[in-house]
Write a protein that holds these residues in place. Structure first.
Motif, PDB file in Angstrom:
ATOM      1  N   VAL A   1       2.548   4.659  14.148  1.00  0.00           N
ATOM      2  CA  VAL A   1       1.100   4.481  14.042  1.00  0.00           C
ATOM      3  C   VAL A   1       0.534   5.358  12.927  1.00  0.00           C
ATOM      4  N   TYR A   2       1.000   6.587  12.821  1.00  0.00           N
ATOM      5  CA  TYR A   2       0.520   7.496  11.782  1.00  0.00           C
ATOM      6  C   TYR A   2       0.811   6.950  10.384  1.00  0.00           C
ATOM      7  N   ASP A   3       1.945   6.314  10.190  1.00  0.00           N
ATOM      8  CA  ASP A   3       2.360   5.830   8.871  1.00  0.00           C
ATOM      9  C   ASP A   3       1.750   4.482   8.492  1.00  0.00           C
ATOM     10  N   ALA A   4       1.041   3.832   9.401  1.00  0.00           N
ATOM     11  CA  ALA A   4       0.457   2.519   9.102  1.00  0.00           C
ATOM     12  C   ALA A   4      -0.537   2.618   7.951  1.00  0.00           C
ATOM     13  N   THR A   5      -0.567   1.595   7.123  1.00  0.00           N
ATOM     14  CA  THR A   5      -1.471   1.541   5.980  1.00  0.00           C
ATOM     15  C   THR A   5      -2.374   0.326   6.074  1.00  0.00           C
ATOM     16  N   ALA A   6      -3.557   0.431   5.486  1.00  0.00           N
ATOM     17  CA  ALA A   6      -4.545  -0.646   5.557  1.00  0.00           C
ATOM     18  C   ALA A   6      -4.142  -1.820   4.674  1.00  0.00           C
ATOM     19  N   ALA A   7      -4.560  -3.006   5.092  1.00  0.00           N
ATOM     20  CA  ALA A   7      -4.310  -4.234   4.338  1.00  0.00           C
ATOM     21  C   ALA A   7      -5.519  -5.147   4.500  1.00  0.00           C
ATOM     22  N   PRO A   8      -5.724  -6.079   3.578  1.00  0.00           N
ATOM     23  CA  PRO A   8      -6.859  -6.996   3.704  1.00  0.00           C
ATOM     24  C   PRO A   8      -6.840  -7.755   5.031  1.00  0.00           C
ATOM     25  N   ASP A   9      -8.032  -7.959   5.587  1.00  0.00           N
ATOM     26  CA  ASP A   9      -8.232  -8.758   6.801  1.00  0.00           C
ATOM     27  C   ASP A   9      -7.652  -8.128   8.057  1.00  0.00           C
ATOM     28  N   ASP A  10      -7.355  -6.842   8.027  1.00  0.00           N
ATOM     29  CA  ASP A  10      -6.909  -6.164   9.247  1.00  0.00           C
ATOM     30  C   ASP A  10      -7.989  -6.269  10.330  1.00  0.00           C
ATOM     31  N   LEU A  11      -7.561  -6.396  11.575  1.00  0.00           N
ATOM     32  CA  LEU A  11      -8.495  -6.411  12.690  1.00  0.00           C
ATOM     33  C   LEU A  11      -8.814  -5.006  13.181  1.00  0.00           C
TER      34      LEU A  11
END
Length: 341
Positions: A320-330
């Motif tokens: 979870v800490y390493d997750a990165t943002a991307a277009p259209d994320d909820l």
């Protein structure tokens, strides 16, 4: 548990003989992750969630004949994602890998899936993409691999923020290595109310998931309303959650011990995700051993199993800490949510 340190990569591939490959489709917001051995490895499995999605896991029961497998697959895509196992089988067969029967080699490739069909990605495929994702993940298998928004963690969501692919390792004082690999797509939350502190914080090593430390507020009993449920606009979330994991060691474990390793590792899941093992999750752990020789005695196994649970807790928080943002994320990422704190 005796004093221990994380491995040189802090990944499951610190366990000798294992490699991990990722493949993803950012348009669909999904992907596949493959754990493959340099040679077949001993494996078993234990399921604690009420809504699992699996392939070839019955043969991993301790009383079944097959002792070793060629690879394990973790995939997005719900039931569609089980086809990733077929792609991995195709790739392994082309390499000459598999259980020999006559002139044929049959690769043994169990797998498990998460539900990521409602996550902001475009699910308009005409042909199931997961067979190709499985093949591509196998081809990319390496001792180093991406975590967070990668592979099977590409489209994962936890209750309050984006989920992801996590991994961690421990080297015990006797030199035995234990590692974990996990896809965090849970109904429950990996953070305490307020979104800053991980439930897994007491087990963190070297600020590997931000170093926020444990929550000083006590008495948490009821999780906050799930942003995931709100974002998915569902009244019910049956089949829409799952945390799937692999815990591995280079110690020589028997198949029965691999099963017990998987059972004990679920303790680590419950420490890191609240709530865990609900009727609406498909929580599952594979237990893996690459070592050969006489199985370890019960005293040594106890240390290995305890390390597996700790590794899994850490891997969940890291994913979870390493997750990165991307277009259209909820959902937002953990790091974006805490950027100003």
């Amino acid at each position: 548990m005796a004093a221990a340190s994380k491995g040189p990569r802090n990944l499951i591939t610190d366990v000798a003989g294992l490699r991990v490959g990722n493949a993803q489709d950012n348009h669909i917001k999904t992907g596949t992750t493959v754990l493959v051995g340099d040679k077949p490895f001993t494996a078993s499995v234990h399921v604690m969630g009420g809504a699992p999605g699996t392939k070839e896991t019955d043969l991993l029961a301790p009383d079944k004949t097959v002792e070793q497998v060629d690879a394990l697959v973790l995939s997005g895509g719900s039931a569609f994602g089980l086809d990733a196992c077929s792609g991995v089988m195709d790739g392994l067969r082309a390499m000459g890998r598999g259980f020999p029967i006559g002139t044929m080699n049959i690769p043994i490739v169990p797998g498990a899936i998460i539900f990521d069909l409602i996550n902001g990605g475009v699910k308009d495929w005409d042909e199931n993409p997961y067979r190709a994702l499985g093949q591509n993940a196998l081809q990319s298998a390496s001792e180093r691999f991406a975590t967070g928004t990668a592979g099977a963690g590409t489209g994962a969501m936890a209750a309050m923020q984006k989920g992801g692919l996590g991994s961690a390792s421990i080297v015990l004082s006797d030199g035995v290595t234990v590692g974990a690999l996990v896809v965090v797509n849970a109904l429950g939350s990996v953070t305490t109310p307020g979104d800053k502190h991980f439930w897994a914080a007491p087990f963190e090593v070297d600020a590997e998931f931000g170093g926020a430390g444990p929550d000083t507020k006590a008495g948490h009993t009821t999780p906050e309303p799930s942003r995931k449920e709100q974002a998915m606009m569902l009244q019910a979330t049956e089949g829409a959650n799952t945390t799937i994991a692999i815990v591995a060691t280079d110690a020589p474990l028997a198949k029965t011990q691999c099963c017990r390793l998987a059972v004990t590792a679920h303790d680590g899941m419950a420490r890191a995700i609240v709530p865990s093992h609900t009727p609406l999750d498909g929580d599952l752990v594979f237990g893996v051993a690459t070592g050969a020789g006489t199985p370890v005695d019960q005293s040594q196994f106890r240390e290995i199993a305890a390390a597996g649970a700790v590794c899994l807790s850490r891997a969940i928080a890291r994913g979870v800490y390493d997750a990165t943002a991307a277009p259209d994320d909820l959902l937002p990422t953990y790091q974006n949510m805490n950027a100003r704190s």
